[in-house]
Design a protein around this motif. Structure first.
Motif, PDB file in Angstrom:
ATOM      1  N   LEU A  80       0.832  -1.207   0.000  1.00 57.51           N
ATOM      2  CA  LEU A  80       0.000   0.000   0.000  1.00 57.51           C
ATOM      3  C   LEU A  80       0.864   1.253   0.000  1.00 57.51           C
ATOM      4  CD1 LEU A  80      -2.827   1.212   0.134  1.00 57.51           C
ATOM      5  CD2 LEU A  80      -2.682   1.076   2.634  1.00 57.51           C
ATOM      6  N   ASP A 123      -7.884 -10.742  -7.338  1.00 58.36           N
ATOM      7  CA  ASP A 123      -7.308  -9.890  -6.292  1.00 58.36           C
ATOM      8  C   ASP A 123      -6.771  -8.585  -6.856  1.00 58.36           C
ATOM      9  OD1 ASP A 123      -7.679 -11.489  -3.909  1.00 58.36           O
ATOM     10  OD2 ASP A 123      -6.286 -12.905  -4.788  1.00 58.36           O
ATOM     11  N   SER A 124      -6.067  -8.654  -7.970  1.00 59.51           N
ATOM     12  CA  SER A 124      -5.557  -7.408  -8.558  1.00 59.51           C
ATOM     13  C   SER A 124      -6.707  -6.513  -9.009  1.00 59.51           C
ATOM     14  CB  SER A 124      -4.618  -7.717  -9.733  1.00 59.51           C
ATOM     15  OG  SER A 124      -5.303  -8.411 -10.754  1.00 59.51           O
ATOM     16  N   VAL A 126      -8.106  -4.714  -5.935  1.00 58.49           N
ATOM     17  CA  VAL A 126      -7.227  -3.631  -5.499  1.00 58.49           C
ATOM     18  C   VAL A 126      -7.361  -2.445  -6.452  1.00 58.49           C
ATOM     19  CG1 VAL A 126      -4.832  -2.949  -5.109  1.00 58.49           C
ATOM     20  CG2 VAL A 126      -5.627  -5.178  -4.337  1.00 58.49           C
ATOM     21  N   ALA A 163     -10.968  -4.887  -1.185  1.00 60.99           N
ATOM     22  CA  ALA A 163      -9.631  -4.519  -1.663  1.00 60.99           C
ATOM     23  C   ALA A 163      -8.592  -4.750  -0.579  1.00 60.99           C
ATOM     24  CB  ALA A 163      -9.629  -3.057  -2.107  1.00 60.99           C
ATOM     25  N   LYS A 164      -8.964  -4.479   0.675  1.00 60.97           N
ATOM     26  CA  LYS A 164      -8.034  -4.716   1.786  1.00 60.97           C
ATOM     27  C   LYS A 164      -7.702  -6.200   1.907  1.00 60.97           C
ATOM     28  CE  LYS A 164      -5.834  -3.694   5.668  1.00 60.97           C
ATOM     29  NZ  LYS A 164      -5.488  -5.032   6.124  1.00 60.97           N
ATOM     30  N   SER A 220      -7.818  -8.483  -0.504  1.00 59.25           N
ATOM     31  CA  SER A 220      -6.976  -8.862  -1.647  1.00 59.25           C
ATOM     32  C   SER A 220      -5.574  -8.275  -1.521  1.00 59.25           C
ATOM     33  CB  SER A 220      -7.628  -8.392  -2.955  1.00 59.25           C
ATOM     34  OG  SER A 220      -8.848  -9.060  -3.173  1.00 59.25           O
ATOM     35  N   LEU A 221      -5.484  -7.053  -1.019  1.00 58.61           N
ATOM     36  CA  LEU A 221      -4.168  -6.438  -0.836  1.00 58.61           C
ATOM     37  C   LEU A 221      -3.337  -7.247   0.157  1.00 58.61           C
ATOM     38  CD1 LEU A 221      -2.605  -3.808  -1.718  1.00 58.61           C
ATOM     39  CD2 LEU A 221      -3.308  -2.864   0.467  1.00 58.61           C
TER      40      LEU A 221
END
Length: 1462
Positions: free
Chosen positions: A325, A441-442, A445, A618-619, A621-622
């Motif tokens: 991040l 996942d990408s 994000v 997103a969190k 997946s990140l």
């Protein structure tokens, strides 16, 4: 005579005092003398001198220059003319300092004329595609202070501003006018309307074209998107028009037909900057300001499709405790935050609509109000709605560009990390998990970039709306607000549950994709063993768990939809009732302004849960990507030590190895299966973990020539596989071909070495794959070669040829480590190494002796030229796709959803009731309203009761619609995946041989994800938008019928625009999906061949290849986003036109007293949202159509795949076959139409219980006999009889379940040893342990933990030989009368092979056994031997009889018998 020096000269020229001839400061500002000489004449003289230097530049172009150059040319000429006019005026004035002005103006005239000439020359040279030399800009900028100070001097002197002094006023006008060419020049330099060097831009030609032009354009595949476009072109996306026209003509068929990415969005540019930011974060430093943060790409290479390693930097070490991040923030944060400022402006301008609406309604209620007030209100509506539309469009487009850059950085970084991570760390990740990192996942994000600004924007918008509501209705708004706030804790609960289920669904998705990946890898084994029903059930069980989480998510989403959809009506009721009960009078202005503000209030309340959910996803997946980046990389510097020896003192895997090798020697490593031979080579390449000891490798950076035990073949041509990225050296290439015995193979291929070989070489035989992998290693021309049993899969003659011509001759002088079970070649080694249980037991040197061999005569079983690129559907979506999804949801259920949508949209009735309520209050005087409970209770209560009943009905049907839709979505997802899986597993082997795995996997990952998640989301919004828009049009037409006049042409423009848009947007979505499969295929192919890639030092080249494929995919995605914004700005303009038209019509009708203010307010309050609805209708319809492409792609596989016959033979005896008699009668078989026959008239009879050995040169048709018997490929002619029954009349499941086979390529599935031996659970554990003991695997299995031990992904916990033994154990569990063995013991040592043959003879003594082998002892005890040649039976007799034949060319596989008998 008086001396006339410089002081006198300057004093006379400037008309100043000789004591101070050159004052700098005079009368409070810079003196005219200093201004004209230093700031005027001197810079102009420099401009003339340096501009003259470019007059001799060679001209290259004859065509018209770019518009930027033309503007600069005109500006220079205009400046010279203005200075000439000033000279004329100065001459007429005859002032004291006249000569100073004439001198300065003369220098300026000369300078601009020379500059004009220089520009005229440069615009025809190579500079025309750039801004030109930066020196020219500097020279022009130096003249700016002179103009500014001159104007200041004139302004301070009143004489130049007075009309009584016309000549002086003329000088002031001329000086002012000189700023225009300077400004135009600077703007033309800043926005040159040209490309960077190497780009070919034609897009500027359409900058002045209409919004939807008709003329033809150049080839879009040669254009670069956006770069070089003018401001107007960028604002209205006119640079997209050539692409739209091409799409409308139906010519947008290939990814190469779309624009190239703009410079700053190039994949290599973005990744290079991202790597700089990663390194800066790792070191705790900032990116240097001196560096070009957005490096320029090598555009010619990119446009030409060539990617060379010198254009790439060394790959970054993506490891360590670096927060992903934080890196994303450093890379994209500044640009992203600047867009936040734009978002603030959008939010502020959006509030002008309700305020202007209130002013306009007040104007309508006041019959005596001046018409100018209404005009100002209408103009204000036009200006604010236009500003909001433009700013919102720019914001969305720029955010999509940032998100696109982040996607490129993430996907490329994941790929690079996979190439760098150590083998032990990578073992913790499956292929399915890594694919999900690159896809789902990408994407999540990346979606964070679209959600982040909404996270702060929505509370900001909420607060402003509340304040405006307070100004309208006072504290009455608290009634409705209280209900909204009470829902926040409930909303938080829903968000937490959605997040939890989202995590669970991702885990299940990982497991399902991993399972599908293994199924596709092992599909041949599954079909041989008739395991399709079992694995179908396994996938369905995994899918069932995934759908349970999906169902929970959709029902929770439905709860959110119900809660927030009912909220506007509830807030409106409570607000109006509270306002009236407080004793206030409702007016039309207050009612409809409040309704508009409530609508704006509900938008953030409604969308905020989705935004929050997207950020939480997103969190998650990140964090998953972050964990992957934290895996330990290969540290070759720490693994290896410096030295001159190849290998010394190695300790790996808890077993000690001590070995010293001499450079240029041949080392043969032997030992029984599982003794650690392959592990030794893996230790040399650094793929294992060194626990202690030292590994020395000379020149490790040069890499190794590795031929792995399992040949890794790329999906490319034979030549590309051999060259492996190196330049083509014809002489050496031919030598490698001959040394690896590939000449005959290439001769029979239609396109020779340019023939495609398919994914992982599926169209080649095992021997051909082994020799192709060996040829690739040899062509690398390394100093060290690691050859892991490349002789196992070839016959004796070919093995002899490879040993002599390749290993001994072509690789002479190289250090060679050869692992093999062929003991006949041991005597050729300089050193023999015997291994056992991971330890070197003994090393010996041997004497050399050469034995001649003959080249083989090889043929090929298949023509891989039939492998084609994935086909893209063309044109609009067929109605079959819509019918498919309708049927998947369920006809009755789908109809119920539509009906509930219609009933659940009574806002029109709400609006009419509110208007009646408003009219009722307007009929009472103010005093009556103050006594509301006594005077008006009955009428007010009636209207409020009606309004409340409608609101309650609205909430009920909204809930019904939400939950019906959620249920329908889950039903559709279940139906579509089940059909797809069933069809794919029933497909023929020809389909799997000719289709890359990534293409099939894309259906089960990306397309299924779209059907599960993306399609329902946009479809729900589309249906709501359609019904909202229809209701709004009805209300507006009812309120102001005259609005239908402008609506008709706008509707025509709307229809034409959406047609123009949809053709191209649909094709771009298809091209995006089409270019996604090669990215997945390349990634899975890279992971499969990771050992070979890293050993050869080819990682950088594979990173480039991934960037090239990703670039192609990014081009389609970027243009798809740009196309959406192209549409959005046009629909926004339509909305602006409607709002403005309503305002104008209302003002005109007000002058004739023919309009009801309530109806005006009603229509205008709805029209404020028409822009969003119109935009949402087409964009959501198009997005739905795009997502339906995933349904189309799954439907293509669900209906069009060629499948194997599924009928069964009901009369088949349960004991068939009870004898095992096999007969081939004139069997002719070709793999596909147009290919040579793989079997050509084969006729033979195998007696019951007979043991038959099958030999023949590689590709002679041996394995094809088994494929024909198992009906993996159907016969063209002839028949195969088993116990007298034609196998073509037997159902495939019946046939394959009653035969047994040990295939050539051993394949294990992830899971336990028990699951791999007996997937269906038909045998007890003791029987499984017995067959393991018979296959000599008991000790290895016990060390791993017994039957419940995991075998790893595709059996990576076992050696290749041990995998073959496990496959043999599977066969021992069967009770089949016929056993087929295809090179099942090629990778085991001869001692183990002998024991296994004894086991087979004992366990299958009364059964028919067909054995394909190249080894002597494997077929020594066969009753008869079948010799195959070119698809025909060459000989079929006993071994003794065959030894006496004179046809030695037919007996290449049996020469050992001749030597034996001699």
């Amino acid at each position: 005579m008086r001396f006339f020096g410089p002081a006198e000269l300057v004093a006379g020229l400037c008309h100043t005092d000789e004591q101070n001839p050159f004052p700098v400061w005079q009368d409070g500002h810079i003196s005219p003398c200093f201004n004209q000489l230093v700031l005027g004449a001197l810079p102009h003289a420099g401009m003339a001198i340096f501009s003259a230097c470019y007059l001799g530049t060679t001209s290259l172009f004859q065509t018209a220059p770019p518009c930027g150059w033309r503007l600069r040319l005109v500006s220079a000429l205009l400046a010279a003319l203005l200075f000439t006019a000033d000279v004329v005026v100065v001459s007429l004035l005859q002032q004291a300092d006249m000569y100073l002005d004439v001198f300065a103006d003369g220098c300026a005239i000369l300078a601009w004329l020379v500059h004009f000439s220089a520009i005229a020359v440069l615009q025809s040279t190579a500079f025309r595609r750039t801004r030109g030399p930066p020196l020219l800009l500097l020279l022009v900028l130096l003249s700016v202070p002179n103009v500014v100070i001159t104007l200041m001097i004139y302004c301070d002197s009143q004489e130049y501003l007075h009309l009584t002094q016309p000549l002086k006023l003329a000088r002031f006008v001329l000086a002012s006018t000189r700023t225009v060419p300077l400004l135009v020049y600077l703007l033309a330099f800043t926005f040159p309307c040209i490309s960077d060097a190497g780009y070919t831009l034609y897009i500027n030609a359409v900058d002045g074209s209409p919004l939807i032009p008709e003329s033809a354009e150049p080839d879009t595949g040669e254009m670069v998107a956006e770069d070089g476009s003018s401001c107007v072109s960028r604002l209205f996306y006119l640079w997209m028009n050539p692409l739209f026209r091409r799409g409308q003509r139906g010519e947008l068929d290939r990814p190469a037909d779309v624009y190239h990415l703009p410079q700053k969005l190039r994949t290599n540019v973005v990744c290079r900057y991202f790597n700089q930011c990663w390194e800066a974060c790792r070191r705790g430093a900032a990116v240097s300001d001196g560096q070009d943060q957005w490096p320029r790409p090598v555009s010619r290479n990119l446009l030409g499709g060539t990617w060379s390693s010198h254009n790439q930097e060394e790959p970054l070490e993506l490891q360590g405790d670096v927060g992903l991040l934080r890196v994303l923030h450093k890379a994209f944060g500044l640009r992203f935050y600047i867009l936040g400022v734009l978002k603030v402006l959008v939010n502020l301008s959006s509030f002008a609509g309700p305020l202007l609406l209130s002013a306009l309604v007040n104007f309508m209620e006041d019959a005596g109000a001046p018409v100018s007030t209404g005009v100002y209100c209408a103009l204000g509506l036009f200006a604010t709605s236009l500003l909001t539309s433009v700013l919102q469009n720019i914001f969305n487009y720029e955010v999509s560009k940032v998100a696109l850059a982040a996607r490129a950085a993430l996907v490329s970084s994941i790929y690079s990390k996979a190439l760098q991570v150590s083998g032990s760390s990578l073992a913790s990740c499956t292929l399915g998990e890594l694919v999900n990192l690159m896809t789902a996942d990408s994407d999540r994000v990346v979606n964070f970039f679209r959600s982040f600004h909404e996270l702060w924007s929505m509370p900001f918008q909420f607060c402003i709306t509340l304040y405006l509501l307070y100004l309208q209705v006072g504290v009455a708004f608290l009634g409705g607000l209280g209900v909204a706030l009470l829902l926040l804790p409930f909303n938080r609960f829903l968000a937490i549950r959605i997040l939890s289920n989202s995590k669970g669904m991702l885990r299940c998705k990982d497991d399902r994709v991993k399972l599908m990946t293994e199924i596709l890898f092992g599909i041949r084994v599954i079909k041989f063993y008739n395991w399709e029903p079992h694995f179908t059930q396994k996938v369905n069980d995994s899918r069932k768990q995934e759908l349970s989480h999906l169902k929970a998510i959709k029902y929770l989403d439905a709860m959110c939809v119900y809660t927030w959809a009912a909220l506007p009506v509830v807030i409106s009721i409570l607000t109006f009732v509270t306002y009236v009960l407080l004793g206030h009078q409702l007016t039309a202005a207050k009612v409809f302004t409040t309704l508009a503000l409530v609508g704006m209030l509900v938008v953030p309340l409604n969308a905020f849960p989705w935004v929050l959910n997207g950020i939480l996803e997103a969190k998650v997946s990140l964090d998953r990507i972050q964990r992957f980046f934290k895996l330990t990389n290969q540290d070759l510097q720490a693994y290896y030590a410096l030295g001159r020896l190849l290998l010394s003192c190695l300790n790996v895997l808890k077993s000690s190895v001590f070995l010293v090798l001499v450079q240029g020697s041949l080392v043969v490593v032997v030992g029984k299966v599982g003794c650690g031979k392959s592990s030794l080579l893996a230790a040399v390449t650094g793929e294992l973990s060194r626990l202690s000891g030292v590994v020395y490798v000379a020149d490790r950076a040069a890499g190794f020539g590795l031929a792995a035990q399992e040949p890794w073949i790329q999906h490319a041509s034979v030549r590309d596989n051999i060259l492996f990225g190196k330049a083509h050296d014809p002489a050496f290439y031919q030598a490698v071909i001959e040394a690896c015995a590939l000449s005959d193979d290439l001769n029979v291929l239609p396109n020779g070495d340019k023939t495609e070989v398919g994914e992982n070489g599926v169209t080649l035989s095992g021997g051909q794959k082994a020799r192709l992998a060996l040829a690739r290693a040899v062509y690398m021309d390394k100093d060290i070669y690691l050859l892991d049993d490349p002789l196992a899969a070839v016959d004796t003659d070919v093995a002899e040829h490879l040993m002599k011509k390749c290993i001994m001759e072509l690789l002479k002088g190289k250090t060679r480590i050869l692992c093999t079970h062929r003991l006949e070649f041991v005597y050729k080694a300089d050193l023999v190494v015997l291994m056992d249980n991971g330890t070197i037991v003994r090393t010996d040197g041997v004497e050399h002796e050469d034995v001649p061999g003959s080249p083989p005569d090889l043929c090929v079983d298949d023509d891989p030229d039939q492998l084609g690129a994935e086909q893209k559907q063309a044109g609009g979506l067929s109605w079959r796709v819509y019918r498919t999804y309708w049927a998947a949801v369920g006809g009755v259920l789908a109809a119920s959803i539509l009906m509930s949508l219609q009933v659940a949209k009574p806002k029109e009735w709400d609006a009419i009731q509110v208007n009646k309520l408003n009219l009722h209050f307007r009929s009472f005087p103010s005093s009556s309203v103050q006594t509301f409970p006594s005077n008006t209770s009955s009428d007010v209560q009636f209207y409020l009761n009606v309004y409340t009943c409608i609101a309650v009905a609205n909430t009920v049907f909204t809930a019904l619609r939400a939950f019906l839709f959620a249920h329908g979505v889950v039903c559709a997802s279940t139906f579509i995946h089940r059909r797809l899986l069933d069809r794919v597993l029933k497909a023929t082997m020809t389909f799997f041989d000719t289709t890359p795995m990534g293409r099939v996997l894309n259906r089960f990952s990306s397309d299924v994800y779209s059907v599960d998640d993306k399609l329902p989301f946009v479809l729900n919004i589309l249906l709501a938008t359609v019904f909202n828009l229809l209701g709004m049009l009805v209300i507006i037409s009812y309120s102001l019928p005259w609005v239908l006049v402008p609506l008709l042409p706008l509707a025509l423009f709307y229809f034409r625009t959406q047609r123009f848009y949809r053709h191209t947007s649909r094709e771009l979505k298809r091209l995006y999906s089409l270019t996604l499969s090669p990215v997945y295929s390349h990634f899975s192919e890279t992971l499969t061949g990771l050992g070979t890639i890293r050993a050869s030092g080819s990682s950088a080249r594979f990173v480039e290849e991934n960037a090239r494929r990703l670039e192609q995919n990014q081009r389609c995605l970027f243009l798809s986003n740009a196309a959406a914004q192209w549409l959005d700005i046009r629909l926004q303009l339509i909305g602006v036109s409607v709002v403005t038209g309503l305002g104008v019509i209302a003002v005109v009708q007000h002058q004739f007293d023919s309009v009801d203010p309530g109806l005006v307010g009603l229509s205008l309050s709805y029209s404020l949202s028409i822009t969003m609805l119109l935009s949402g209708l087409i964009s959501n319809f198009t997005e739905t159509e795009m997502q339906l492409v995933s349904v189309e792609r799954t439907e293509e596989y669900s209906t069009n795949l060629p499948i194997e016959p599924q009928q069964l033979n009901a009369q088949l005896p349960s004991a068939w076959p009870d004898q095992g008699r096999l007969e081939f009668r004139g069997v002719v078989l070709a793999y596909r139409d147009g290919l040579p026959n793989a079997l050509d008239g084969v006729s033979l009879v195998v007696r019951p219980g007979e043991k038959v050995g099958i030999v023949g040169r590689t590709g002679s048709g041996k394995s094809t006999l088994f494929l024909a018997l198992f009906r993996m490929v159907e016969l063209d002619q002839g028949e195969i009889l088993l116990d007298g029954l034609d196998v073509s009349t037997v159902g495939l499941a019946q046939l394959r379940s009653r035969l047994a086979i040990i295939p050539q390529d051993p394949f294990l599935f992830s899971g336990t040893i028990r699951e791999n031996l007996d997937p269906c659970g038909r045998n007890p554990d003791q029987q499984l342990l017995d067959v393991l003991d018979q296959c000599h695997l008991s000790s290895a299995v016990n060390r791993m933990g017994g039957l419940d031990a995991e075998v790893g992904e595709r059996g990576k916990c076992f050696s290749v030989g041990q995998r073959q033994l496990l496959c043999l154990a599977r066969a021992l569990l069967t009770q089949a009368k016929l056993l087929c063995i295809d090179e099942a013991t090629a990778s085991v040592d001869q001692k183990t092979d002998k024991l296994l043959q004894q086991t087979i003879r004992e366990k299958f003594h009364d059964k028919t056994v067909l054995t394909i082998a190249h080894r002597i002892n494997t077929i020594m005890d066969c009753d008869r031997v079948l010799v195959m040649h070119a698809g025909k039976v060459a000989e079929f007799d006993t071994p003794a009889a065959l030894c006496q034949t004179d046809q030695e060319e037919m007996m290449a596989e049996l020469t050992f018998l001749v030597h034996l008998l001699l």
